[in-house]
Design a protein around this motif. Sequence first.
Motif, PDB file in Angstrom:
ATOM      1  N   LEU A 147       0.854  -1.181   0.000  1.00  0.00           N
ATOM      2  CA  LEU A 147       0.000   0.000   0.000  1.00  0.00           C
ATOM      3  C   LEU A 147       0.890   1.231   0.000  1.00  0.00           C
ATOM      4  O   LEU A 147       1.976   1.225   0.591  1.00  0.00           O
ATOM      5  N   ASP A 148       0.444   2.304  -0.662  1.00  0.00           N
ATOM      6  CA  ASP A 148       1.184   3.558  -0.622  1.00  0.00           C
ATOM      7  C   ASP A 148       1.354   4.004   0.833  1.00  0.00           C
ATOM      8  O   ASP A 148       0.501   3.726   1.694  1.00  0.00           O
ATOM      9  N   ARG A 149       2.405   4.728   1.084  1.00  0.00           N
ATOM     10  CA  ARG A 149       2.660   5.186   2.446  1.00  0.00           C
ATOM     11  C   ARG A 149       1.477   5.933   3.057  1.00  0.00           C
ATOM     12  O   ARG A 149       1.116   5.685   4.229  1.00  0.00           O
ATOM     13  N   PRO A 150       0.786   6.844   2.359  1.00  0.00           N
ATOM     14  CA  PRO A 150      -0.305   7.580   3.003  1.00  0.00           C
ATOM     15  C   PRO A 150      -1.620   6.814   3.110  1.00  0.00           C
ATOM     16  O   PRO A 150      -2.585   7.331   3.661  1.00  0.00           O
ATOM     17  N   THR A 151      -1.653   5.579   2.608  1.00  0.00           N
ATOM     18  CA  THR A 151      -2.877   4.778   2.623  1.00  0.00           C
ATOM     19  C   THR A 151      -2.865   3.824   3.810  1.00  0.00           C
ATOM     20  O   THR A 151      -1.845   3.223   4.128  1.00  0.00           O
ATOM     21  N   PRO A 312     -10.829  14.189  -6.504  1.00  0.00           N
ATOM     22  CA  PRO A 312      -9.571  13.872  -5.820  1.00  0.00           C
ATOM     23  C   PRO A 312      -9.807  13.474  -4.367  1.00  0.00           C
ATOM     24  O   PRO A 312     -10.744  13.941  -3.721  1.00  0.00           O
ATOM     25  N   ILE A 313      -8.941  12.606  -3.875  1.00  0.00           N
ATOM     26  CA  ILE A 313      -9.036  12.124  -2.499  1.00  0.00           C
ATOM     27  C   ILE A 313      -8.598  13.219  -1.531  1.00  0.00           C
ATOM     28  O   ILE A 313      -7.609  13.920  -1.769  1.00  0.00           O
ATOM     29  N   VAL A 314      -9.316  13.345  -0.435  1.00  0.00           N
ATOM     30  CA  VAL A 314      -8.999  14.358   0.569  1.00  0.00           C
ATOM     31  C   VAL A 314      -7.595  14.109   1.124  1.00  0.00           C
ATOM     32  O   VAL A 314      -7.251  12.988   1.507  1.00  0.00           O
ATOM     33  N   GLY A 315      -6.791  15.147   1.142  1.00  0.00           N
ATOM     34  CA  GLY A 315      -5.436  15.075   1.677  1.00  0.00           C
ATOM     35  C   GLY A 315      -4.376  14.718   0.669  1.00  0.00           C
ATOM     36  O   GLY A 315      -3.190  14.736   0.991  1.00  0.00           O
ATOM     37  N   ASP A 316      -4.779  14.381  -0.565  1.00  0.00           N
ATOM     38  CA  ASP A 316      -3.810  13.921  -1.560  1.00  0.00           C
ATOM     39  C   ASP A 316      -3.223  15.104  -2.324  1.00  0.00           C
ATOM     40  O   ASP A 316      -3.745  15.526  -3.348  1.00  0.00           O
ATOM     41  N   SER A 317      -2.108  15.610  -1.819  1.00  0.00           N
ATOM     42  CA  SER A 317      -1.470  16.750  -2.475  1.00  0.00           C
ATOM     43  C   SER A 317      -0.747  16.350  -3.746  1.00  0.00           C
ATOM     44  O   SER A 317      -0.372  17.200  -4.550  1.00  0.00           O
ATOM     45  N   LEU A 318      -0.529  15.030  -3.960  1.00  0.00           N
ATOM     46  CA  LEU A 318       0.136  14.587  -5.177  1.00  0.00           C
ATOM     47  C   LEU A 318      -0.800  14.641  -6.375  1.00  0.00           C
ATOM     48  O   LEU A 318      -0.406  15.024  -7.470  1.00  0.00           O
ATOM     49  N   TYR A 319      -2.064  14.244  -6.180  1.00  0.00           N
ATOM     50  CA  TYR A 319      -3.017  14.221  -7.282  1.00  0.00           C
ATOM     51  C   TYR A 319      -4.175  15.192  -7.102  1.00  0.00           C
ATOM     52  O   TYR A 319      -5.109  15.193  -7.894  1.00  0.00           O
ATOM     53  N   GLY A 320      -4.124  16.032  -6.070  1.00  0.00           N
ATOM     54  CA  GLY A 320      -5.176  17.006  -5.847  1.00  0.00           C
ATOM     55  C   GLY A 320      -5.070  18.166  -6.811  1.00  0.00           C
ATOM     56  O   GLY A 320      -4.138  18.268  -7.607  1.00  0.00           O
ATOM     57  N   ALA A 360       3.978  18.729  -5.263  1.00  0.00           N
ATOM     58  CA  ALA A 360       5.042  19.313  -4.474  1.00  0.00           C
ATOM     59  C   ALA A 360       5.691  18.298  -3.541  1.00  0.00           C
ATOM     60  O   ALA A 360       6.890  18.284  -3.368  1.00  0.00           O
ATOM     61  N   HIS A 361       4.888  17.434  -2.939  1.00  0.00           N
ATOM     62  CA  HIS A 361       5.448  16.445  -2.031  1.00  0.00           C
ATOM     63  C   HIS A 361       4.448  15.326  -1.875  1.00  0.00           C
ATOM     64  O   HIS A 361       3.294  15.439  -2.242  1.00  0.00           O
ATOM     65  N   THR A 362       4.915  14.225  -1.313  1.00  0.00           N
ATOM     66  CA  THR A 362       4.036  13.092  -1.082  1.00  0.00           C
ATOM     67  C   THR A 362       3.426  13.215   0.298  1.00  0.00           C
ATOM     68  O   THR A 362       4.140  13.347   1.289  1.00  0.00           O
ATOM     69  N   PRO A 363       2.104  13.171   0.424  1.00  0.00           N
ATOM     70  CA  PRO A 363       1.485  13.292   1.735  1.00  0.00           C
ATOM     71  C   PRO A 363       1.756  12.053   2.572  1.00  0.00           C
ATOM     72  O   PRO A 363       2.036  10.976   2.061  1.00  0.00           O
TER      73      PRO A 363
END
Length: 398
Positions: A147-151, A312-320, A360-363
């Motif tokens: 799983l991705d780190r933020p998941t 977009p998923i809440v909190g996802d700064s990569l794909y938001g 900008a960064h990975t959440p």
Amino acid sequence: MPSEPTSGPRHVEHTVTAEDAGERADVILGRRVPALSRRQARSLARAGHLRVDGLKRPPSTRAREGQVLRLALDDEPSSPELAARLDALEVLAETPDFVYVHKPAGVHTVALTPQQPGVLATAVAERWPECAGASEDPREGGAVHRLDRPTSGVVAFARSPEIWARARKAFSAEQVRKRYLAVCLDLGARERGAAMTWPPALPEGGLRGWVLPAEVEAHPRAELGSLAGIDTATATHPSFRVRAPLGRVAREAEIPSHTAVRLDGQRASSVVHPLAQASATSTGAQPWLLALELETGRRHQARCHLAWIGLPIVGDSLYGPRAGATPPTSGSTAAGSSPSSTSETAPGSSTGRSDMCELAHTPTSILLHAHGLDLSAAFPDERTVFAPVPAGFWPPSF
């Protein structure tokens, strides 16, 4: 010679020799640093951890003789809270073949270096030593998927090499049922002045067949409502399927590598079930709770597909969303043509909203939860294992 990792943030250094001159930095590090593969070196470098003579550089950098390659091995240190949660692993199920555990958001699934602390695989291997020897790479601790780190959510670990190999083949053959819950924002609600349509409208640049109604035997709202303790009684919207192909986009300048909808991408399919909606935010965005079944297993598939259709998923700064951005179009393939017509689009081009990202960064935490995992198609004695929904997941608080 590479330096030994020390306490605190760990790193390795290597001075480029004449033999390695002209090679890619990740290739050199993977070759010269014990227990570090090229894949791991490339992953760390893509995350911004590679420096060449003190300057941040991408993994494809061609190194010159005498240059010093420095690669940081750790991301941000795990918080005491996360470390404590790994010390007390939440075991979801144990069977003769697998151990199923709940991965907290913000924790890496597998290690980049042997016995790396604050990593789920390391914690599992310490408790179940047989898992450490199950996978080809002991740093994976027997993990049969990631799983991705933020998941957050359920992760399965094999207890023997034979089971690990069979499970990996099952994932590759798309025999594993993977269920997710996601809290998303309908960012176009205020501009539209109308409710979300289901299925969502095909994004600009998308091709016919990429977003379609989905015929399902039974909508999962009742099951999910009882398992997750979420009121889904008002969920009457139809399910739909997103079939937009996905491909990697290489890191460029300050934009990290990511996944995008691409005409030349790999087949990807996600079934989406709308479950519930909450009150609009102060900016007018409409929160939705969605259930997903990933029929394929592409990198960041759920995150990219949902962002592409405008959710977009809440909190996802990569794909938001990024303020002021507009969705790009394919420019060379007319809407309505066959999705298999990839030859007209050069590799590297993309379509859809994936380029509207704030890259900008990975959440470290997003509202995406791997709710259920079912290996029974490949392992008849296994049953679906569910991970409880984290506290405060729904309804979200802003």
